[in-house]
Each structure stands twice: as structure tokens, then as C-alpha cells.
Design an enzyme around this catalytic site. Structure first.
Site, PDB file in Angstrom:
ATOM      1  N   CYS A   1      50.970  27.903  46.360  1.00  0.00           N
ATOM      2  CA  CYS A   1      50.220  29.157  46.455  1.00  0.00           C
ATOM      3  C   CYS A   1      50.567  30.019  45.248  1.00  0.00           C
ATOM      4  O   CYS A   1      51.742  30.278  44.969  1.00  0.00           O
ATOM      5  CB  CYS A   1      50.590  29.874  47.750  1.00  0.00           C
ATOM      6  SG  CYS A   1      50.049  31.587  47.796  1.00  0.00           S
TER       7      CYS A   1
ATOM      8  N   CYS B   1      52.666  33.149  46.020  1.00  0.00           N
ATOM      9  CA  CYS B   1      54.060  32.779  46.316  1.00  0.00           C
ATOM     10  C   CYS B   1      54.790  32.495  45.009  1.00  0.00           C
ATOM     11  O   CYS B   1      55.949  32.896  44.832  1.00  0.00           O
ATOM     12  CB  CYS B   1      54.109  31.552  47.219  1.00  0.00           C
ATOM     13  SG  CYS B   1      53.795  31.910  48.960  1.00  0.00           S
TER      14      CYS B   1
ATOM     15  N   THR C   1      39.553  35.057  47.553  1.00  0.00           N
ATOM     16  CA  THR C   1      39.675  33.875  46.684  1.00  0.00           C
ATOM     17  C   THR C   1      41.104  33.350  46.608  1.00  0.00           C
ATOM     18  O   THR C   1      41.307  32.176  46.321  1.00  0.00           O
ATOM     19  CB  THR C   1      39.160  34.165  45.259  1.00  0.00           C
ATOM     20  OG1 THR C   1      39.908  35.250  44.704  1.00  0.00           O
ATOM     21  CG2 THR C   1      37.682  34.512  45.265  1.00  0.00           C
TER      22      THR C   1
ATOM     23  N   HIS D   1      46.680  39.998  50.520  1.00  0.00           N
ATOM     24  CA  HIS D   1      46.978  41.024  49.513  1.00  0.00           C
ATOM     25  C   HIS D   1      45.956  42.145  49.620  1.00  0.00           C
ATOM     26  O   HIS D   1      44.855  41.949  50.145  1.00  0.00           O
ATOM     27  CB  HIS D   1      46.951  40.422  48.098  1.00  0.00           C
ATOM     28  CG  HIS D   1      45.653  39.759  47.769  1.00  0.00           C
ATOM     29  ND1 HIS D   1      45.358  38.472  48.182  1.00  0.00           N
ATOM     30  CD2 HIS D   1      44.560  40.199  47.108  1.00  0.00           C
ATOM     31  CE1 HIS D   1      44.147  38.157  47.776  1.00  0.00           C
ATOM     32  NE2 HIS D   1      43.623  39.187  47.133  1.00  0.00           N
TER      33      HIS D   1
HETATM   34  P1  5GP Z   1      40.663  38.168  46.218  1.00  0.00           P
HETATM   35  O1  5GP Z   1      39.401  37.666  45.577  1.00  0.00           O
HETATM   36  O2  5GP Z   1      41.391  37.046  46.940  1.00  0.00           O
HETATM   37  O3  5GP Z   1      40.482  39.393  47.052  1.00  0.00           O
HETATM   38  O4  5GP Z   1      41.590  38.646  45.029  1.00  0.00           O
HETATM   39  C1  5GP Z   1      42.307  37.779  44.212  1.00  0.00           C
HETATM   40  C2  5GP Z   1      42.631  38.531  42.947  1.00  0.00           C
HETATM   41  O5  5GP Z   1      43.710  37.878  42.323  1.00  0.00           O
HETATM   42  C3  5GP Z   1      41.491  38.587  41.922  1.00  0.00           C
HETATM   43  O6  5GP Z   1      41.145  39.947  41.658  1.00  0.00           O
HETATM   44  C4  5GP Z   1      42.062  37.879  40.697  1.00  0.00           C
HETATM   45  O7  5GP Z   1      41.692  38.503  39.493  1.00  0.00           O
HETATM   46  C5  5GP Z   1      43.556  37.948  40.931  1.00  0.00           C
HETATM   47  N1  5GP Z   1      44.310  36.837  40.400  1.00  0.00           N
HETATM   48  C6  5GP Z   1      44.031  35.509  40.550  1.00  0.00           C
HETATM   49  N2  5GP Z   1      44.973  34.773  39.951  1.00  0.00           N
HETATM   50  C7  5GP Z   1      45.878  35.635  39.429  1.00  0.00           C
HETATM   51  C8  5GP Z   1      47.083  35.450  38.682  1.00  0.00           C
HETATM   52  O8  5GP Z   1      47.528  34.347  38.395  1.00  0.00           O
HETATM   53  N3  5GP Z   1      47.733  36.585  38.292  1.00  0.00           N
HETATM   54  C9  5GP Z   1      47.277  37.835  38.610  1.00  0.00           C
HETATM   55  N4  5GP Z   1      47.999  38.882  38.168  1.00  0.00           N
HETATM   56  N5  5GP Z   1      46.148  38.036  39.299  1.00  0.00           N
HETATM   57  C10 5GP Z   1      45.448  36.947  39.709  1.00  0.00           C
HETATM   58 ZN    ZN Z   2      51.556  32.375  49.275  1.00  0.00          ZN
END
Ligand code: 5GP
Ligand code: ZN
Length: 114
Positions: free
Chosen positions: A3, A6, A95, A100
């Protein structure tokens, strides 16, 4: 499967950490949608907010998240306001399957979904 959040919490991959304690890590989103865009996540893995809500230690973890929101708001100067977003599962647009919250601010957000 590993993950990504994680791995960020364990410092196995780098991120720009704004604040952390034993329970929570707060770091800059890789693709910010506003001048301030911080992700607030528990260090312990829960897939999503429903997984967190049904966990035995869910209330405790949520309390740690709320405290971190307060600290990060102050650290990043969001006293004028912000938006706090949780995307849950496929229909919510999640995603990264490690719960979070997006703390977004530093500008007046005009788009209103509701
Ligand atoms: P979700 O779409 O799950 O609500 O948000 C996931 C967020 O994680 C996205 O806004 C994406 O830009 C961010 N994200 C994905 N991979 C990484 C990463 O490796 N580092 C950081 N700092 N943000 C990430
Ligand atoms: Zn995790």
C-alpha cells in the site's frame, strides 16, 4: 500488495511531511489542486472510511485525525477556511485504498457540489 500510503507512513518512499505523530501522517498531495493540499492519513492501514468506522479502534483513530486537522490548519494558515474531503470507494472516486482526508485551501473555493 504493498500500500503506497503505508509505504509513505513507514518512510519507505519519500513525501513532503507537514506534520506527524505516532498515529497520523500529514503530507503534501503529489498533484495539488489548490495552494494548500495536504493528505491526512492514519499510519495504521484501514481500506476506507467504512473500514475505519467499523474498526474497534476507529473512534480513537478518528479523534487523532481530527486533532491533526486542527494542527495542520494552523501550520498552513487556513484560518479563513478550507475544504475537507474523503472519497470513499469506487463511486466516491477513491483511488488510494488507505483511508485519508484531503485538506484543501489557500484560496476561495468557488465550485460547490452541495
Ligand atoms: P483519492 O483519489 O484516493 O481520494 O486520493 C488519492 C490522492 O493521493 C490523489 O490526490 C493523489 O494525487 C495522491 N497520491 C497518489 N500517490 C501519491 C504519492 O505517491 N505521494 C503523494 N504525496 N500523493 C499521492
Ligand atoms: Zn495502507
Amino acid at each position: 500488495m504493498a500500500c503506497i500510503f503505508c509505504m509513505i507512513a513507514n518512510k519507505e518512499i519519500p513525501s513532503s511531511v507537514i506534520y506527524e505523530n505516532d498515529d497520523v501522517i500529514c503530507f503534501k498531495d503529489l498533484k495539488p489542486v489548490a495552494p494548500v493540499h495536504i493528505l491526512i492519513a492514519p499510519k495504521k492501514h484501514y481500506d476506507d472510511i467504512l473500514d475505519l468506522a467499523s474498526a474497534e479502534d476507529g473512534a480513537e483513530t478518528m479523534s487523532a485525525i481530527m486533532s491533526a486537522i486542527s494542527v495542520v490548519t494552523e501550520l498552513t494558515g487556513l484560518e479563513e477556511g478550507f475544504r475537507l474531503i474523503n472519497n470513499c470507494r469506487e463511486f466516491g472516486g477513491q483511488t488510494v485504498m488507505h483511508v485519508h482526508f484531503h485538506l484543501i485551501g489557500g484560496m476561495k473555493i468557488s465550485e460547490k457540489l452541495l
